[in-house]
Design a protein around this motif. Structure first.
Motif, PDB file in Angstrom:
ATOM      1  N   GLY A  31      -0.741   5.266 -11.113  1.00 44.00           N
ATOM      2  CA  GLY A  31       0.607   5.394 -10.478  1.00 44.00           C
ATOM      3  C   GLY A  31       1.334   6.657 -10.936  1.00 44.00           C
ATOM      4  O   GLY A  31       2.404   6.828 -10.195  1.00 44.00           O
ATOM      5  N   GLU A  89       1.875   9.054  -7.796  1.00 46.03           N
ATOM      6  CA  GLU A  89       3.041   8.515  -6.932  1.00 46.03           C
ATOM      7  C   GLU A  89       4.582   8.945  -7.537  1.00 46.03           C
ATOM      8  O   GLU A  89       5.449   9.145  -6.917  1.00 46.03           O
ATOM      9  CB  GLU A  89       3.181   7.087  -6.712  1.00 46.03           C
ATOM     10  CG  GLU A  89       1.806   6.515  -5.976  1.00 46.03           C
ATOM     11  CD  GLU A  89       0.531   6.592  -6.377  1.00 46.03           C
ATOM     12  OE1 GLU A  89       0.572   6.595  -7.799  1.00 46.03           O
ATOM     13  OE2 GLU A  89      -0.459   6.597  -5.810  1.00 46.03           O
ATOM     14  N   LYS A 140       7.710  11.164  -6.122  1.00 43.57           N
ATOM     15  CA  LYS A 140       9.045  10.750  -5.930  1.00 43.57           C
ATOM     16  C   LYS A 140       9.970  11.735  -6.654  1.00 43.57           C
ATOM     17  O   LYS A 140      10.860  12.212  -6.335  1.00 43.57           O
ATOM     18  CB  LYS A 140       9.264   9.310  -6.873  1.00 43.57           C
ATOM     19  CG  LYS A 140       8.645   8.282  -6.290  1.00 43.57           C
ATOM     20  CD  LYS A 140       8.830   6.882  -7.062  1.00 43.57           C
ATOM     21  CE  LYS A 140       8.459   5.670  -6.220  1.00 43.57           C
ATOM     22  NZ  LYS A 140       8.525   4.332  -7.219  1.00 43.57           N
TER      23      LYS A 140
END
Length: 673
Positions: A445, A448, A452
């Motif tokens: 993750g 990701e 962001k």
């Protein structure tokens, strides 16, 4: 002990104490800290005195006392917001105080030691700590190594290893030694330990206003002064048109027009921001540190432990021409049997998975890894010599034994490096067998999360000691914006200064003494609790979990603080428009019937209009307390998108909600009055 689970707002919350604290905050000294609430407090006193005067003169005083009561509740609700925010922290402080209470220490004096109270220890003192004893003060292990239970500070029950003369030598007061004796040198004076700072921070006792909070407070004070002047001028204006308004109504108008909502919630928002950091097991040394986290432009991240899991894993065996795969596989296994590192164990596991079943024969001599020779291996009873290590080290080993180092090996090494892995070359005597690929495993993750941060305008820079080829491959896989390969501590400091010179806010993390200058230079320095005391003192935040990846979460917490403050400020200012349309027509509609056109809510009468607007002004504060404490939902977005969202949800919502609420209150009041 702090829990990893985030408690509900009502957990460990004594409403009686919260109410008592709200009452105590009615003192002039406390009200003076908040100009907006001070005006409301003065208004409460004025309307009360007006009510007493009207009673003494035999005139109706119901409206005066009604407005007085509503204004009193407005101040109490505002005080309650701050009290609730602080009460949540104080609930944690009790356990922390219990950890510190009655700590004793074996203070060393030469070869002797004597028992003293932990509070008597000073910087530079040395103490002996034995198994199953609590460490009496923050310090550095100067002799020995031990496993330590840090659950009293971090909430994690798993023990950790702390060792002298390493970057994991720092220890905290109140943690428990589980094995071995250690000597700790105290690095702080009483009252300045990590535990003391935690207690002070969770209680909110030392919380200071942040720069933007101060700026907003000045703005709110200026707006209050402007509206005060406007309301005062209504007195001669009313006399001119023959409709002098009631002074109590003027006080109600002033309180409704000044930004009471954000004025009442502002302290709670700041305290809650630090509380959210605390619940993430991050100690912020000041509210400014949390706020700065929300303004970061550049994020410097170490590769190991932050972007990758930290332990490299063997993923492939690459043989040179003429060498059977089984030969390389078995040689790699034998050279790793005595290797206790995660990398060595992963080589054994990979070889076993690929079918190797060789075992070390009796008389095998294992050669441990040395930083000088940069390789390890085994000398077998049958005379074979196996080694694995860095490319240049194996090249030297092979050539010194009369062999040739094939160019194919360099091609294999380059291919492994370009795939983001670290190559280890394996040789038997004067012959190269092949290459082991040790891959850094990217955290799940992480790509990701970087995406962001990019949406929020935060630039991510990976810092690593790897060669540029390996660094480029890992940077591409992780999705960072830039990377610095073969970085030194001096380069970290130079990078931070360069970014700051270009007007950017910089954050970084570190745990070693050599990271201290960069941590101190960065706008946000997140130090690991397991690191050295120098690193913890240099940073303005300390991660109790010692998780390098926490830096990303800290930035999100800071962003949420700023978004919450901006959202509720927008909502508060938008509220004033509706209250203007409710009260102003009620003041002069008798003498100036044309003002009835502004009575778009069609309120029943002047008294109900004033009371409805004032009641709404009081009730909206407790309604918004959960938003202030929990924070407005955080969604990564650019500044333009955040502004648009603020105006749409909190601006338009703050404009429309009061109209509906005031009308509903007016209908209820017409039944009562």
């Amino acid at each position: 002990m702090m829990s990893k689970k985030t408690p509900k707002m009502t957990d460990s919350l004594d409403l009686g104490k919260v109410f008592g604290q709200s009452i105590r905050r009615l003192s002039p000294k406390d009200l003076a800290r908040n100009p907006v609430m001070m005006v409301v407090g003065v208004g409460t006193l004025v309307t009360f005195l007006l009510g007493l005067t009207h009673l003494a003169q035999g005139e109706p005083a119901g409206l005066d006392f009604a407005i007085c009561a509503i204004l009193l509740f407005t101040v109490l609700f505002a005080n309650g917001a701050e009290s609730v925010a602080e009460a949540r922290g104080k609930a944690q402080a009790g356990a922390l105080r219990a950890t510190r209470k009655d700590l004793k220490a074996r203070k060393l004096d030469g070869d002797q030691h004597k028992e003293v109270a932990a509070t008597d220890l000073r910087r530079g003192d040395r103490v002996l700590v034995k198994p199953n004893e609590l460490i009496p003060a923050d310090g550095e292990i100067v002799t020995g190594a031990a496993t330590i239970n840090e659950s009293a500070v971090t909430g994690e029950s798993a023990p950790v290893l702390r060792e002298a003369r390493t970057d994991n030598s720092g220890v905290s007061a109140g943690t428990k030694v589980l094995s071995d004796e250690i000597v700790v040198e105290v690095t702080v004076d009483p009252g300045n330990s990590l535990l003391d700072r935690m207690i002070a921070l969770v209680e909110g006792a030392k919380r200071q206003k942040t720069p933007s909070e101060l700026a907003l407070s000045v703005l709110l004070a200026a707006m209050t002064l402007v509206f005060l002047i406007v309301v005062v001028t209504l007195v001669p204006f009313g006399g001119f048109v023959g409709a002098t308004p009631s002074y109590s109504v003027l006080v109600a108008l002033l309180v409704c027009l000044i930004p009471t909502t954000i004025g009442g919630l502002l302290p709670a928002i700041g305290i809650a921001g630090m509380d959210r950091a605390m619940r993430a097991n991050v100690i912020a040394k000041s509210g400014k540190a949390v706020e700065v986290a929300g303004s970061i432009d550049t994020l410097l991240l170490d590769k190991t432990g932050t972007i990758t899991l930290g332990d490299r894993k063997a993923t492939a065996f690459e043989t040179v021409q003429g060498v059977a795969p089984g030969t390389l596989r078995d040689a790699a296994l034998l050279t790793s049997l005595a290797d206790p590192t995660p990398e060595g164990k992963s080589v054994v596991a990979l070889a076993r998975d690929k079918g190797s079943d060789v075992e070390a024969a009796e008389g095998t001599e294992f050669i441990e890894f040395s930083a000088n020779i940069r390789m390890s291996g085994v000398d077998l009873p049958d005379g074979r010599i196996l080694r694995k290590g860095a490319t240049d080290a194996i090249r030297k080993f092979v050539t010194e034994n009369g062999g040739n180092y094939p160019q194919e090996t360099d091609r294999l090494v380059d291919r492994v490096a370009k795939n983001g892995a670290t190559p280890l070359v394996v040789a038997e005597g004067n012959r190269v067998l092949g290459v082991i690929a040790l891959s850094d495993v990217i955290k799940s993750g992480i790509k990701e999360r970087f995406a962001k941060l990019r949406e929020m305008g935060v630039k991510t820079v990976m810092i690593t000691g790897d060669n540029p080829v390996t660094a480029a491959a890992i940077a591409a896989e992780a999705g960072v914006d830039d990377f610095i390969a073969e970085a030194t501590p001096e380069q970290k400091l130079d990078i931070i200064r360069k970014e700051q010179a270009e007007g950017r806010m910089v954050a970084m993390m570190g745990d070693g003494t050599n990271d201290a200058p960069a941590l101190a230079q960065a706008d946000l320095g997140l130090a690991m609790n397991s690191g050295t005391q120098a690193a913890r003192e240099a940073g303005n935040m300390v991660d109790l979990d010692s998780d390098p990846g926490k830096l990303l979460q800290v930035v999100e917490i800071g962003k949420q603080l700023l978004i919450t403050r901006g959202s509720l400020t927008t909502f508060s200012l938008a509220n004033d428009v509706a209250k203007y349309f409710a009260i102003l027509p009620a003041l002069f509609v008798t003498s100036l019937p044309a003002l009835d056109a502004l009575n778009i809510l069609n309120l029943a009468n002047p008294m109900s209009a004033v009371l409805a607007a004032t009641i709404f002004n009081a009730l909206i504060i407790p309604v918004l307390i959960p938003f202030a404490l929990k924070g407005v939902q955080f969604k990564p977005a650019s500044a333009t998108q955040l502004l648009r969202r603020n105006l749409l949800i909190f601006g338009l919502g703050g404009l429309l909600l009061p109209f509906a609420a005031i009308k509903a209150l007016d209908l209820m009041l017409t039944v009562v009055i």
